[in-house]
Scaffold this motif. Structure first.
Motif, PDB file in Angstrom:
ATOM      1  N   SER A  57       0.856  -1.191   0.000  1.00  0.00           N
ATOM      2  CA  SER A  57       0.000   0.000   0.000  1.00  0.00           C
ATOM      3  C   SER A  57       0.895   1.245   0.000  1.00  0.00           C
ATOM      4  O   SER A  57       2.090   1.147   0.294  1.00  0.00           O
ATOM      5  N   PRO A  58       0.312   2.415  -0.289  1.00  0.00           N
ATOM      6  CA  PRO A  58       1.125   3.643  -0.273  1.00  0.00           C
ATOM      7  C   PRO A  58       1.784   3.873   1.093  1.00  0.00           C
ATOM      8  O   PRO A  58       2.835   4.504   1.174  1.00  0.00           O
ATOM      9  N   THR A  59       1.203   3.321   2.187  1.00  0.00           N
ATOM     10  CA  THR A  59       1.825   3.517   3.507  1.00  0.00           C
ATOM     11  C   THR A  59       2.791   2.383   3.856  1.00  0.00           C
ATOM     12  O   THR A  59       3.295   2.307   4.978  1.00  0.00           O
ATOM     13  N   GLY A  60       3.032   1.479   2.908  1.00  0.00           N
ATOM     14  CA  GLY A  60       4.053   0.456   3.115  1.00  0.00           C
ATOM     15  C   GLY A  60       3.543  -0.864   3.689  1.00  0.00           C
ATOM     16  O   GLY A  60       4.327  -1.755   3.974  1.00  0.00           O
ATOM     17  N   GLU A  61       2.200  -0.977   3.866  1.00  0.00           N
ATOM     18  CA  GLU A  61       1.670  -2.253   4.362  1.00  0.00           C
ATOM     19  C   GLU A  61       1.664  -3.284   3.231  1.00  0.00           C
ATOM     20  O   GLU A  61       1.416  -2.924   2.077  1.00  0.00           O
ATOM     21  N   ARG A  62       1.872  -4.537   3.626  1.00  0.00           N
ATOM     22  CA  ARG A  62       1.871  -5.595   2.615  1.00  0.00           C
ATOM     23  C   ARG A  62       0.605  -6.408   2.651  1.00  0.00           C
ATOM     24  O   ARG A  62       0.104  -6.713   3.727  1.00  0.00           O
ATOM     25  N   ALA A  63       0.106  -6.789   1.492  1.00  0.00           N
ATOM     26  CA  ALA A  63      -0.964  -7.792   1.422  1.00  0.00           C
ATOM     27  C   ALA A  63      -0.407  -8.939   0.592  1.00  0.00           C
ATOM     28  O   ALA A  63      -0.052  -8.751  -0.584  1.00  0.00           O
ATOM     29  N   VAL A  64      -0.266 -10.120   1.215  1.00  0.00           N
ATOM     30  CA  VAL A  64       0.251 -11.274   0.478  1.00  0.00           C
ATOM     31  C   VAL A  64      -0.897 -11.884  -0.333  1.00  0.00           C
ATOM     32  O   VAL A  64      -1.952 -12.182   0.215  1.00  0.00           O
ATOM     33  N   LEU A  65      -0.704 -12.010  -1.637  1.00  0.00           N
ATOM     34  CA  LEU A  65      -1.766 -12.527  -2.511  1.00  0.00           C
ATOM     35  C   LEU A  65      -1.721 -14.043  -2.577  1.00  0.00           C
ATOM     36  O   LEU A  65      -2.743 -14.697  -2.660  1.00  0.00           O
ATOM     37  N   THR A  66      -0.517 -14.567  -2.553  1.00  0.00           N
ATOM     38  CA  THR A  66      -0.372 -16.027  -2.573  1.00  0.00           C
ATOM     39  C   THR A  66       1.054 -16.395  -2.188  1.00  0.00           C
ATOM     40  O   THR A  66       1.950 -15.557  -2.242  1.00  0.00           O
ATOM     41  N   VAL A  67       1.236 -17.653  -1.789  1.00  0.00           N
ATOM     42  CA  VAL A  67       2.589 -18.184  -1.575  1.00  0.00           C
ATOM     43  C   VAL A  67       2.792 -19.281  -2.617  1.00  0.00           C
ATOM     44  O   VAL A  67       1.984 -20.206  -2.718  1.00  0.00           O
ATOM     45  N   ILE A  68       3.834 -19.110  -3.426  1.00  0.00           N
ATOM     46  CA  ILE A  68       4.134 -20.069  -4.503  1.00  0.00           C
ATOM     47  C   ILE A  68       5.065 -21.144  -3.944  1.00  0.00           C
ATOM     48  O   ILE A  68       6.058 -20.826  -3.294  1.00  0.00           O
ATOM     49  N   ARG A  69       4.694 -22.406  -4.213  1.00  0.00           N
ATOM     50  CA  ARG A  69       5.560 -23.525  -3.822  1.00  0.00           C
ATOM     51  C   ARG A  69       5.757 -24.431  -5.036  1.00  0.00           C
ATOM     52  O   ARG A  69       4.897 -24.481  -5.907  1.00  0.00           O
ATOM     53  N   PRO A  70       6.873 -25.175  -5.064  1.00  0.00           N
ATOM     54  CA  PRO A  70       7.113 -26.043  -6.221  1.00  0.00           C
ATOM     55  C   PRO A  70       6.118 -27.194  -6.288  1.00  0.00           C
ATOM     56  O   PRO A  70       5.639 -27.597  -5.221  1.00  0.00           O
ATOM     57  N   PRO A  71       5.773 -27.740  -7.424  1.00  0.00           N
ATOM     58  CA  PRO A  71       6.233 -27.261  -8.724  1.00  0.00           C
ATOM     59  C   PRO A  71       5.223 -26.251  -9.254  1.00  0.00           C
ATOM     60  O   PRO A  71       4.136 -26.633  -9.656  1.00  0.00           O
ATOM     61  N   ASP A  72       5.579 -24.971  -9.198  1.00  0.00           N
ATOM     62  CA  ASP A  72       4.620 -23.971  -9.664  1.00  0.00           C
ATOM     63  C   ASP A  72       5.345 -22.927 -10.516  1.00  0.00           C
ATOM     64  O   ASP A  72       6.555 -22.769 -10.430  1.00  0.00           O
ATOM     65  N   VAL A  73       4.542 -22.241 -11.320  1.00  0.00           N
ATOM     66  CA  VAL A  73       5.064 -21.257 -12.254  1.00  0.00           C
ATOM     67  C   VAL A  73       4.399 -19.928 -11.938  1.00  0.00           C
ATOM     68  O   VAL A  73       3.215 -19.914 -11.615  1.00  0.00           O
ATOM     69  N   PHE A  74       5.118 -18.837 -11.999  1.00  0.00           N
ATOM     70  CA  PHE A  74       4.471 -17.531 -11.837  1.00  0.00           C
ATOM     71  C   PHE A  74       5.205 -16.493 -12.672  1.00  0.00           C
ATOM     72  O   PHE A  74       6.266 -16.771 -13.234  1.00  0.00           O
ATOM     73  N   GLY A  75       4.594 -15.293 -12.723  1.00  0.00           N
ATOM     74  CA  GLY A  75       5.173 -14.237 -13.554  1.00  0.00           C
ATOM     75  C   GLY A  75       4.628 -14.294 -14.976  1.00  0.00           C
ATOM     76  O   GLY A  75       5.200 -13.704 -15.891  1.00  0.00           O
TER      77      GLY A  75
END
Ligand code: CMP
Length: 218
Positions: A57-75
């Motif tokens: 967020s603009p104030t620097g808070e994080r929201a984790v959308l997902t945690v990627i674990r193998p065997p996975d593809v992202f980007g």
């Protein structure tokens, strides 16, 4: 590439071309792979470790959308629309991965309809996840979202006990709540015998109860 859905069902020589075009990468725990709005130049195939995908967020808070674990593809999102990264990514464990450049990826997609099928499936899965996350924010209270996040992190396990390697601030970032309110929810689940905490770990002892609390059908 064994087990990676996007590259399943490829002819052996096409699979070899994917491997030949990919560049091995390692990331240390805590290392940023990229931040949102960076140019999207590669698809990452995770072989070992875990990656948190998040927005800030603009104030620097994080929201984790997902945690990627193998065997996975992202980007894949920025590769497909040629635009900037839609989220940031940080290694939360030491990782090894393969990076496939946009050029190599597009070439492979044109040459192999299997990859196109898999890309469409992965985009469908992402849209479903976003729809569900939206609905959860409307229909579930915070303890419900914490319970559902824990069930998701436990995967498809049917074991009587499941250990989740995630501390409470990472859980708060995923469930979309403050650390304090997430701690309260965890404390109340613990007092009901649904889980216990062991340092950075959460040991789930009653997955069915968490599923019910998260509004999930058995
Ligand atoms: P890209 O936009 O290239 O870089 C960030 C990546 O994170 C994105 O591709 C997807 O692979 C992944 N991603 C972005 N948003 C979400 C989300 N809401 N849930 C799961 N994964 C996401």
């Amino acid at each position: 590439l064994t087990g990676v859905d996007m590259f399943a069902g490829l002819e052996p020589e096409v699979r070899q071309r994917v491997i030949a075009a990919a560049v091995p990468r390692t990331y240390r725990k805590g290392q940023l792979l990229f931040v949102e709005n960076d140019p999207g130049d590669s698809l990452i195939i995770l072989k070992r470790g875990a990656i948190a995908v998040f927005r800030t967020s603009p104030t620097g808070e994080r929201a984790v959308l997902t945690v990627i674990r193998p065997p996975d593809v992202f980007g894949e999102v920025s590769l497909l629309d040629g635009s900037a990264r839609s989220a940031s990514a940080e290694a939360i464990e030491d990782c090894s991965a393969l990076a496939l450049s946009r050029g190599a990826f597009i070439e492979l997609v044109h040459a192999n309809s299997h990859i196109l099928d898999a890309v469409m499936r992965s985009l469908g899965a992402l849209i479903r996840r976003l729809t569900e996350q939206n609905a959860d924010h409307v229909f579930l209270d915070l303890p419900g979202r914490v319970a559902k996040t824990l069930v998701r992190l436990a995967g498809d396990s049917h074991a009587p006990m499941v250990t989740i390697e995630l501390n409470q601030s990472q859980l708060a970032e995923m469930a979309g709540g403050s650390r304090q309110s997430v701690n309260q929810a965890i404390g109340s689940f613990a007092s009901r015998g649904w889980l216990r905490t062991e340092g950075r770990r959460i040991v789930v002892t009653d997955l069915a109860a968490l599923r019910r609390r998260g509004g999930m059908t058995d």
